[in-house]
Design a protein around this motif. Structure first.
Motif: not given
Length: 448
Positions: A291-311
């Motif tokens: 995700x981070x490297x997508x942004x660093x390469x110039x992606x306008x929006x990057x969403x990281x989607x996870x099926x549970x909570x951050x914990x």
């Protein structure tokens, strides 16, 4: 809800100057003054909790004291004796949940000693100067085959070589290093450090690296056992879990590990194609790196989607925070339902979120989808009787020995009970190397 799709996959989104800035070292090396200040904060605890939290059991107070006294060679020796890949681990270890997370300073001023940065300070100094820290023992006549040149395989080879045994490492890839070379975000390990560390580790002598040699294709376990006194399997987890959803074969959908490898191996980052709107599915460190490297390469929006909570994410809180500071949007409690497409290319992902109030479906539109939902063992060339009952790992005992008397295994491919981290793989390799050496000693006594 739905986000309007306006993107495509393309290279050259940013200028070379922008990319150089984006992919510069995120944790630059400490200078001598900063290292002195950082080392002065250590209490040199007896029975230090930081040591207990380190899978390789580095004497952390000991090496920090040496740094404070200006003895960088001694500090590097302390580190690399316990962890021969201490330079890479200083860069990629989740210190926030290991040594620094256990630091007593957290209970005083909520800021741990900068153990990772100090470890890098000492190991980089030693490598840059070409310091000779280890001397190989006299050749024993024993020869060990190590399959896999990742952290576990390299650590095992180093331990065996120091004991005087000859080691040949076989690896399917073109370069050694394993995930250190191919699977870690480029901004974490710059200046070809993975290869420099492999070269340093092999410089102890007695180690031969054969690349382009895959188990089950170019070499067989049976042949390796016949030609060597012992075999250590460190083949990692090279398979990738599939979503098993409609639309997974659309253009623009790829495995996150493949995307990370593209970035790591690119001679020119500007040539790496990236979507304008990227969706990363997963909640681990691989997902964060992608995700981070997508942004660093110039992606306008990057969403990281996870099926549970951050914990329950396997990515640490520091990795999650870093991703968000880089512009990655974190979406939780959402499971992918299907991938949407048009004219053979992906246009979005439909998700479902279930809560106490019911369920809702929403679509994140994207021209690139990166899958990071876990990796699996590809057991090609490994006998079924060596695997666990579910076939997910190689079964080993506490010393890394398999059900075969002359075969050991370690790292991510083995059911050691440890965490899937570089530092744990190093420890697995180190312990297996010691066990193989002890096995040779026992058999020599019996023969005598």
């Amino acid at each position: 809800m739905s986000i309007k799709h306006t993107g495509d996959i393309a290279a050259h989104r940013l200028s070379p100057e922008q990319l150089s800035c984006e992919f510069s070292d995120i944790a630059p090396l400490l200078d001598a003054s900063a290292a002195a200040v950082a080392s002065s904060r250590c209490h040199y605890c007896y029975d230090a909790p930081c040591v207990q939290a380190c899978p390789t059991q580095i004497d952390i107070p000991g090496f920090i004291r040496k740094i404070g006294n200006g003895n960088l060679k001694g500090a590097a020796l302390d580190i690399l004796s316990a962890n021969p890949l201490g330079g890479m681990c200083a860069r990629v270890c989740p210190t926030e949940i290991l040594c620094e997370g256990a630091c007593v300073r957290n209970h005083q001023d909520e800021k741990p000693v900068s153990i990772g940065a100090l470890q890098r300070h000492a190991t980089d100094w030693a490598m840059a100067r070409g310091e000779v820290l280890f001397k190989r023992a006299a050749d024993t006549g024993r020869h060990v085959a190590v399959v896999g040149a990742g952290p576990a395989g390299l650590a095992c080879a180093h331990r065996l070589a120091l004991a005087g045994h000859r080691v040949t490492i076989f690896d399917a890839r073109d370069k050694g290093g394993g995930l250190n070379e191919y699977g870690i975000a480029a901004y974490k390990t710059v200046d070809d450090f993975a290869q420099r560390e492999v070269a340093w580790l092999c410089s102890v002598g007695g180690i031969e690296l054969k690349t382009g040699a895959a188990l089950g294709r170019d070499v067989s376990l049976e042949t390796l056992r016949k030609q060597h006194d012992a075999v250590f399997l460190a083949i990692g987890l090279t398979g990738v879990r599939a979503l098993a959803l409609e639309g997974e074969d659309l253009g623009g959908v790829m495995n996150a590990v493949d995307f990370i490898e593209q970035v790591r191996e690119a001679r020119d980052l500007a040539t790496v194609p990236v979507g304008r709107r990227v969706v990363v599915i997963g909640g681990g460190n691989t997902a964060v790196d992608a995700a981070v490297q997508s942004r660093k390469l110039g992606a306008t929006t990057v969403s990281m989607v996870y099926r549970r909570g951050v914990e329950t994410m396997s990515a640490t809180w520091a990795e999650r925070d870093f991703a968000q500071t880089q512009g990655v949007t974190l979406v939780t409690h959402a499971s992918p339902v299907r991938l949407l497409g048009r004219e053979g290319g992906v246009t979005g992902v439909e998700f479902e979120r279930v809560s106490a109030h019911g369920s809702e479906r929403f679509t994140l539109e994207a021209d690139m989808v990166l899958k990071a939902i876990g990796q699996t063992l590809v057991a090609v060339g490994v006998e079924r009787e060596l695997l666990t009952l579910d076939g997910s790992r190689i079964a080993v005992d506490a010393n890394g020995q398999t059900t075969l008397p002359d075969v050991w295994a370690g790292g991510d491919c083995a059911a050691t009970g440890g965490v899937d981290l570089t530092v744990q793989a190093v420890q697995d390799g180190k312990l297996a190397g010691a066990a193989i050496d002890a096995h040779f000693a026992r058999t020599a006594v019996k023969a005598a």
